[in-house]
Write an enzyme that holds these catalytic residues in place. Structure first.
Site, mmCIF file in Angstrom:
data_model
loop_
_atom_site.group_PDB
_atom_site.id
_atom_site.type_symbol
_atom_site.label_atom_id
_atom_site.label_comp_id
_atom_site.label_asym_id
_atom_site.label_seq_id
_atom_site.Cartn_x
_atom_site.Cartn_y
_atom_site.Cartn_z
ATOM 1 N N CYS A 14 3.005 3.491 9.279
ATOM 2 C CA CYS A 14 2.155 3.587 10.468
ATOM 3 C C CYS A 14 2.972 3.555 11.750
ATOM 4 O O CYS A 14 4.156 3.176 11.754
ATOM 5 C CB CYS A 14 1.173 2.408 10.521
ATOM 6 S SG CYS A 14 0.165 2.164 9.054
ATOM 7 N N CYS A 24 -0.172 6.976 7.168
ATOM 8 C CA CYS A 24 -1.473 6.327 7.321
ATOM 9 C C CYS A 24 -2.514 7.358 7.767
ATOM 10 O O CYS A 24 -2.267 8.158 8.675
ATOM 11 C CB CYS A 24 -1.352 5.217 8.370
ATOM 12 S SG CYS A 24 -2.917 4.475 8.876
ATOM 13 N N ARG A 46 -5.847 -3.209 9.844
ATOM 14 C CA ARG A 46 -5.719 -4.663 9.727
ATOM 15 C C ARG A 46 -4.244 -5.052 9.654
ATOM 16 O O ARG A 46 -3.444 -4.399 8.993
ATOM 17 C CB ARG A 46 -6.452 -5.155 8.472
ATOM 18 C CG ARG A 46 -6.466 -6.675 8.307
ATOM 19 C CD ARG A 46 -7.446 -7.054 7.200
ATOM 20 N NE ARG A 46 -7.063 -6.462 5.920
ATOM 21 C CZ ARG A 46 -6.219 -7.049 5.048
ATOM 22 N NH1 ARG A 46 -5.681 -8.219 5.346
ATOM 23 N NH2 ARG A 46 -5.933 -6.463 3.907
ATOM 24 N N ARG A 66 3.762 6.979 2.318
ATOM 25 C CA ARG A 66 2.959 8.114 2.763
ATOM 26 C C ARG A 66 2.324 7.767 4.110
ATOM 27 O O ARG A 66 2.141 6.588 4.426
ATOM 28 C CB ARG A 66 1.870 8.445 1.734
ATOM 29 C CG ARG A 66 0.819 7.365 1.548
ATOM 30 C CD ARG A 66 -0.177 7.725 0.455
ATOM 31 N NE ARG A 66 -1.282 6.784 0.379
ATOM 32 C CZ ARG A 66 -1.230 5.617 -0.241
ATOM 33 N NH1 ARG A 66 -0.112 5.240 -0.848
ATOM 34 N NH2 ARG A 66 -2.287 4.804 -0.259
ATOM 35 N N CYS A 121 -3.839 6.215 11.737
ATOM 36 C CA CYS A 121 -3.056 6.504 12.954
ATOM 37 C C CYS A 121 -2.301 7.824 12.858
ATOM 38 O O CYS A 121 -1.753 8.298 13.854
ATOM 39 C CB CYS A 121 -2.082 5.367 13.257
ATOM 40 S SG CYS A 121 -0.726 5.183 12.066
ATOM 41 N N CYS A 131 -0.898 0.991 15.365
ATOM 42 C CA CYS A 131 -1.996 1.328 14.456
ATOM 43 C C CYS A 131 -3.073 0.246 14.485
ATOM 44 O O CYS A 131 -2.779 -0.956 14.485
ATOM 45 C CB CYS A 131 -1.468 1.500 13.037
ATOM 46 S SG CYS A 131 -2.739 1.988 11.836
ATOM 47 N N THR A 150 0.817 -1.222 0.000
ATOM 48 C CA THR A 150 0.000 0.000 0.000
ATOM 49 C C THR A 150 0.847 1.266 0.000
ATOM 50 O O THR A 150 0.315 2.357 -0.221
ATOM 51 C CB THR A 150 -0.916 0.040 1.240
ATOM 52 O OG1 THR A 150 -0.103 0.060 2.427
ATOM 53 C CG2 THR A 150 -1.838 -1.168 1.265
#
Length: 365
Positions: free
Chosen positions: A47, A78, A54, A76, A81, A51, A43
């Site tokens: 994080c 999240c 999932r 980038r 969080c 966090c 993705t």
């Protein structure tokens, strides 16, 4: 806001390996907060370890020391969080505020490892975060708070012994070991308002007017700026009403000369010995002021937030007003929230001059 995250190389006993970091992510261990960040390769999002998103697959995890490293790798933040937003800062403020409460209410104060465990942080990260937010270490905070209790107890108790136990000490021996450090003098001298405390004084001309410098055996205890020496001496005698005032000597003259030099160039590091006397809260504020670098400014609101007491803006202002070490504790770096010049006990024009000196690429005289 860039939230620094401590490299695992600095904490070999906590989250030092990728396996330990992975286990912290799986457990959403609160002690891992601020120790590292992780990114998900599929993705391209990074994080905090805790966090609530999932759990990703282990093979897709990448570990980073800080936000800058994660961004440099093409990840980038999240949105859940918010590792680059106020979420972690707010969490840290709440944890440190809770730690301050524990230090105030627990006798004797808990050890660093125990205190860190109680707020859910690793000892190293807790110590670093506590000092960043309050300006002092947990031990210094506990010492300053206990000093407040001792001062109050000495003022209200018929004897030093009773005051010692009212302040929470389990034995008089433990108190007397640290009494000079806590009070700045012996308990008996404190009860006599500094009687028999020897203070050397001197007044010198400088670009801001007259500069009075006073020092006890522990260090410089008073610096004031004004238009005439007599008014400065009156203020000094009012604050140390029963002290014995001595003339200068060669060692003190060297301190005075260095103090004058720092008035002429307030960007110089203040590495002279100081005898700082104040309440626990005042010392937290003054420590935060000393952390403002030359050429930078802050507001009362900024300082209140930094010491973990965002609602204590008025108390911060009062602590700045009680500062008796001009330049050494740089309350001249406090401005209004809009950047305007606010009041200064030694004169607004002197404040403007100091800020101009600090902003200049070359010290002005």
């Amino acid at each position: 806001m860039l939230i620094p995250v401590q490299s695992s190389h600095s904490t070999p006993d906590a989250f030092a390996t990728d396996q330990q970091r992975w286990e912290a992510i799986v457990a959403r261990d609160p002690a891992a907060a601020g120790q590292f960040l992780y990114g998900v390769a599929t993705t391209r999002v990074f994080c905090h370890p805790g966090c609530a998103s999932r759990l990703p697959r282990r093979e897709n995890i990448r570990f980073f020391r800080n936000i800058a490293e994660a961004r440099a790798s093409g990840f980038r933040p999240c949105k859940r969080c918010q590792p680059n937003g106020p979420g972690l800062a707010a969490q840290h403020t709440e944890l440190i505020t809770n730690a301050c409460r524990i230090l105030r209410e627990t006798e004797p104060p808990p050890a660093l490892h125990d205190l860190a465990r109680r707020v859910g942080m690793s000892p190293y990260h807790f110590q670093r975060t506590f000092k960043r937010l309050t300006g002092v270490t947990p031990k210094a905070y506990a010492t300053a708070h206990r000093a407040d209790k001792v001062r109050q107890a000495l003022a209200e108790s018929p004897s030093v012994t009773e005051a010692i136990y009212r302040a929470g000490y389990q034995s008089s021996a433990r108190f007397y070991e640290k009494s000079s450090e806590i009070l700045g003098m012996s308990p008996q001298k404190f009860l006599r308002h500094g009687e028999d405390t020897a203070i050397r004084t001197a007044v010198r001309s400088c670009s801001l007017g007259q500069l009075l410098v006073a020092a006890s055996s522990r260090g410089i205890c008073f610096i004031a700026i004004g238009d005439d020496a007599e008014s400065l001496f009156r203020d000094l005698r009012k604050r140390f009403s029963r002290a014995t005032f001595l003339e200068s000597d060669p060692a003190f003259e060297e301190l005075v000369a260095q103090a004058v030099a720092r008035v002429e160039d307030p960007r110089l590091d203040w590495n002279l010995p100081l005898d700082i006397r104040g309440t626990a809260f005042q010392q937290r504020v003054w420590a935060a002021l000393r952390n403002i670098p030359a050429g930078a400014t802050a507001s009362y609101t900024d300082i209140a937030a930094q010491i973990g007491a965002p609602s204590a803006v008025r108390a911060v202002a009062q602590a700045c007003g009680a500062n008796k070490l001009a330049i050494a504790i740089p309350c001249h770096r406090i401005v209004r929230r809009d950047g305007g010049i606010s009041g200064y006990r030694w004169g607004v024009e002197r404040k403007r001059t100091l800020l101009r000196k600090e902003a200049s690429p070359k010290a002005q005289s």
